[in-house]
Each structure stands twice: as C-alpha cells, then as structure tokens.
Design a protein around this motif. Sequence first.
Motif, PDB file in Angstrom:
ATOM      1  N   VAL A 137       0.845  -1.199   0.000  1.00 40.79           N
ATOM      2  CA  VAL A 137       0.000   0.000   0.000  1.00 40.79           C
ATOM      3  C   VAL A 137       0.879   1.246   0.000  1.00 40.79           C
ATOM      4  CG1 VAL A 137      -1.773   1.270   1.275  1.00 40.79           C
ATOM      5  CG2 VAL A 137      -1.806  -1.237   1.246  1.00 40.79           C
TER       6      VAL A 137
ATOM      7  N   ALA B 154       1.799   4.684   1.099  1.00 44.79           N
ATOM      8  CA  ALA B 154       1.507   5.290   2.397  1.00 44.79           C
ATOM      9  C   ALA B 154       0.802   6.633   2.291  1.00 44.79           C
ATOM     10  CB  ALA B 154       2.793   5.439   3.211  1.00 44.79           C
TER      11      ALA B 154
ATOM     12  N   ALA C  54      -1.023   8.643   5.363  1.00 43.62           N
ATOM     13  CA  ALA C  54      -1.560   7.785   6.430  1.00 43.62           C
ATOM     14  C   ALA C  54      -0.628   7.659   7.625  1.00 43.62           C
ATOM     15  CB  ALA C  54      -1.879   6.397   5.878  1.00 43.62           C
TER      16      ALA C  54
ATOM     17  N   GLN D  82      -7.026   7.786   5.140  1.00 43.48           N
ATOM     18  CA  GLN D  82      -5.839   7.973   4.314  1.00 43.48           C
ATOM     19  C   GLN D  82      -5.124   6.662   3.993  1.00 43.48           C
ATOM     20  OE1 GLN D  82      -5.025  11.057   3.118  1.00 43.48           O
ATOM     21  NE2 GLN D  82      -6.947  11.660   4.074  1.00 43.48           N
ATOM     22  N   THR D  83      -5.763   5.543   4.313  1.00 39.07           N
ATOM     23  CA  THR D  83      -5.130   4.249   4.095  1.00 39.07           C
ATOM     24  C   THR D  83      -6.145   3.252   3.544  1.00 39.07           C
ATOM     25  OG1 THR D  83      -3.706   2.558   5.108  1.00 39.07           O
ATOM     26  CG2 THR D  83      -5.540   3.397   6.453  1.00 39.07           C
TER      27      THR D  83
ATOM     28  N   MET E 152      -4.517   3.053  -3.959  1.00 41.75           N
ATOM     29  CA  MET E 152      -3.408   2.998  -2.997  1.00 41.75           C
ATOM     30  C   MET E 152      -2.766   1.616  -2.954  1.00 41.75           C
ATOM     31  SD  MET E 152      -4.551   5.279   0.298  1.00 41.75           S
ATOM     32  CE  MET E 152      -6.270   4.817   0.364  1.00 41.75           C
TER      33      MET E 152
END
Length: 121
Positions: A38, A40, A43, A51-52, A91
Amino acid sequence: MTIFQVTLKNCAFYAHHGVFEQEKALGQRFFVDVVMDVEAGDALGSDDIEQTVHYGLVYELVEKIMTGSRRNLIETLANDVALGLTAWSPMIRRVEVAIRKPSAPIAGILDYVEVRVEHRN
C-alpha cells in the motif's frame, strides 16, 4: 514514496466453487490470504483511517467476491479477488491473493490445494 504491507491471513469462507456437481451442490470451506503493498501517502503521519486501505473493508470485498458468483476454478476466483482489490483502491500498488481448498476432490492425502495470483497497479 513509502510503501507498507497489509496482510489478511487465513480468512475462511463457505462457498460453492468447483468443477464437479458435488462441489456445486454441497459447497465447502475456502481459506484466503491477501497481501497488499500500500502506498503510504499521508496515512503514516496523519494516523487517519481515511488515508489508508481499511482492512475491514478489504475483508468485506473479499467476502463478497468469495461468496458471490460461483466459479469453476479457484484460479479464476483468486484473479477476481486481486482485480477487485486493485480496482477498489489506487493505494494498493501490489496485491497477492492465495486461495486454499482443503477439500479438493483428489484421490490422495493432502492438506489442501492452493493457488496464488499477483497483480500490480
């Protein structure tokens, strides 16, 4: 760019995937591992779940695919899970999906049959 890894291990689902009529009618348990690389973004600094990649939502998406439309091949199923996850979140830079079928109709002694698929964004 910072990348971190999120893993969901040994998620269990009951579904009716398989080629043979008995598999279609009776169903069986499947076990799924998902490993995601993912991006980042903000986050790690913001400590904000928005944000993740929310792994609870990942589980729900995997469950929907696993228990939704029936497939003959677990290869197709693993591919559908991987494609679904990469389409769901930009993401997710890489995803590996493993599906284990412990009750594979094989005349022999084994723990399970496993298929792994990897996709990259």
